[in-house]
Design an enzyme around this catalytic site. Sequence first.
Site, PDB file in Angstrom:
ATOM      1  N   ASP A 171       5.969  -6.182   9.242  1.00  0.00           N
ATOM      2  CA  ASP A 171       4.843  -5.921   7.905  1.00  0.00           C
ATOM      3  C   ASP A 171       4.748  -7.100   7.108  1.00  0.00           C
ATOM      4  OD1 ASP A 171       3.342  -5.111   5.511  1.00  0.00           O
ATOM      5  OD2 ASP A 171       5.158  -3.112   4.851  1.00  0.00           O
ATOM      6  N   ARG A 185     -13.322  10.857  14.977  1.00  0.00           N
ATOM      7  CA  ARG A 185     -11.801  10.172  14.933  1.00  0.00           C
ATOM      8  C   ARG A 185     -11.271   9.885  16.128  1.00  0.00           C
ATOM      9  NH1 ARG A 185      -9.148  14.045  17.762  1.00  0.00           N
ATOM     10  NH2 ARG A 185     -10.198  15.794  16.399  1.00  0.00           N
ATOM     11  N   TYR A 231       9.629  -2.240   1.245  1.00  0.00           N
ATOM     12  CA  TYR A 231       7.958  -1.433   0.222  1.00  0.00           C
ATOM     13  C   TYR A 231       8.080   0.152   0.441  1.00  0.00           C
ATOM     14  CZ  TYR A 231       4.294   0.474  -0.897  1.00  0.00           C
ATOM     15  OH  TYR A 231       2.617   1.351  -1.738  1.00  0.00           O
ATOM     16  N   LYS A 239      -4.741  -4.422   0.782  1.00  0.00           N
ATOM     17  CA  LYS A 239      -3.965  -6.271   0.018  1.00  0.00           C
ATOM     18  C   LYS A 239      -4.944  -7.426   0.234  1.00  0.00           C
ATOM     19  CE  LYS A 239      -1.102  -3.101  -0.699  1.00  0.00           C
ATOM     20  NZ  LYS A 239       0.242  -2.856  -0.657  1.00  0.00           N
TER      21      LYS A 239
HETATM   22  C1  LIG Z   1       1.161  -1.786  -0.115  1.00  0.00           C
HETATM   23  C2  LIG Z   1       1.938  -2.105   1.374  1.00  0.00           C
HETATM   24  C3  LIG Z   1       1.886  -0.841   1.869  1.00  0.00           C
HETATM   25  C4  LIG Z   1       1.751   0.098   1.872  1.00  0.00           C
HETATM   26  O1  LIG Z   1       0.161   0.363   2.017  1.00  0.00           O
HETATM   27  P1  LIG Z   1      -0.596   1.575   1.901  1.00  0.00           P
HETATM   28  O2  LIG Z   1      -2.309   0.780   2.377  1.00  0.00           O
HETATM   29  O3  LIG Z   1      -1.291   1.360   0.008  1.00  0.00           O
HETATM   30  O4  LIG Z   1      -0.384   2.854   2.091  1.00  0.00           O
HETATM   31  C5  LIG Z   1       3.055  -1.187   2.857  1.00  0.00           C
HETATM   32  N1  LIG Z   1       3.697  -2.321   2.798  1.00  0.00           N
HETATM   33  C6  LIG Z   1       4.018  -3.423   2.216  1.00  0.00           C
HETATM   34  C7  LIG Z   1       4.159  -4.133   2.365  1.00  0.00           C
HETATM   35  C8  LIG Z   1       2.196  -3.342   0.861  1.00  0.00           C
HETATM   36  O5  LIG Z   1       2.111  -4.150   0.370  1.00  0.00           O
END
Ligand SMILES: *Cc1c(COP(=O)(O)O)cnc(C)c1O
Length: 380
Positions: free
Chosen positions: A171, A46, A99, A196
């Site tokens: 983000d 961890r 988001y 992503k």
């Molecule tokens: C998908 C996404 C998240 C969350 O991410 P996960 O990996 O699904 O937990 C946060 N911010 C944006 C802009 C996203 O597209």
Amino acid sequence: MRFATKAIHIGSEPDPATGAVSVPIYQTSTYAQEGLGKHKGYEYARTQNPTRFALERCLAALEGGTAAFAFASGMAAINALVEAFLHAGDHVIVSENVYGGTFRLFERIWRKYGVDFSYVDTRDVARVEQALRPETRMIFLETPTNPLMILADIRAISELARPRGIRVVVDNTFMSPYFQRPLELGADVVVHSTTKYLNGHSDSVGGALVVRDAEDAERIKFVQNAAGAIISPLDAWLVLRGIKTLPLRMRQHDENGRAVARFLAEHPRVERVYYPGLPSHPQYELARRQMSGFGGMVAFDVGSLEKARTVLESVRLCALAESLGGVETLISHPATMTHASVPPEERQRLGITEGLIRISVGCEDVEDIIADLDQALARI
Ligand SMILES: *Cc1c(COP(=O)(O)O)cnc(C)c1O
């Protein structure tokens, strides 16, 4: 070292034990110690894992940060951010239209622990300034936002925040560090859903935080270990592998994204297109200044739920799915899918209409993507 070289080499130096050019997946929970208090820097997985560390070093280099921390998901990364930096009574300014999962985390979990959030139109720096309170400790930006591709000026907002000791978090999931590097524009922390573009192949869920400041790094490191929402070794490896082709993929997403946006903008059945790379986008100038490409996320409005349904159910190549950033083109309906939990009046106010369709333009031959959209639009 430049970007593509870092993407391929940082963290992926040949394995000291065998010379393996691909970082091994250290699928272990613990490490044998030589004696009491005598070990190789690895005690429990961890806390320390070499595959995760390789990914973290690479991410820090790509964003230009001092350190990066990888988590089990993008949401786990954002959650760790709150745990590391916020206390009851603190106030956070958040980009409206953030988001949905971020909104849910803030409103349904952290609000009950006494953290207050204001959702602000961060397109407008003056509105951010107006929303500041003595207890504001963080500004959380998403730029561009999903699905309307609205931008926030990272540099201007960072200049507002810095003298007041307020952390700016961005983000950066939609642009990836290939097209946008928030730390270079003055932000303090970068958030990623590695699910992503960073991973890019729709086969892993993960997240990351990248920080500028060494003290901030210590706080996040503490939370990562204490709360334990770490990325797994296999997922760390998948993301690291994905990152090696990030520049190639992003260039293709961008080229295809531009072509799809142009096609849609000229199509008689399409009422409106949202893409920061179109000169008609109201923040086109900011997009050109702050990003070095426009990416593959495009949204367009066909005018009604029925028309949107026709398009979404007629596409053959584009897969009807949530998520984004993979090599395959995905198409979705924000009002009933990603933004279904947003109340209808609020959706209307934000511009997330029932006729709005979002595409994550993939890396296929763009002629095929356009032909698929064309035949689907023809059925309206
Ligand atoms: C998908 C996404 C998240 C969350 O991410 P996960 O990996 O699904 O937990 C946060 N911010 C944006 C802009 C996203 O597209």
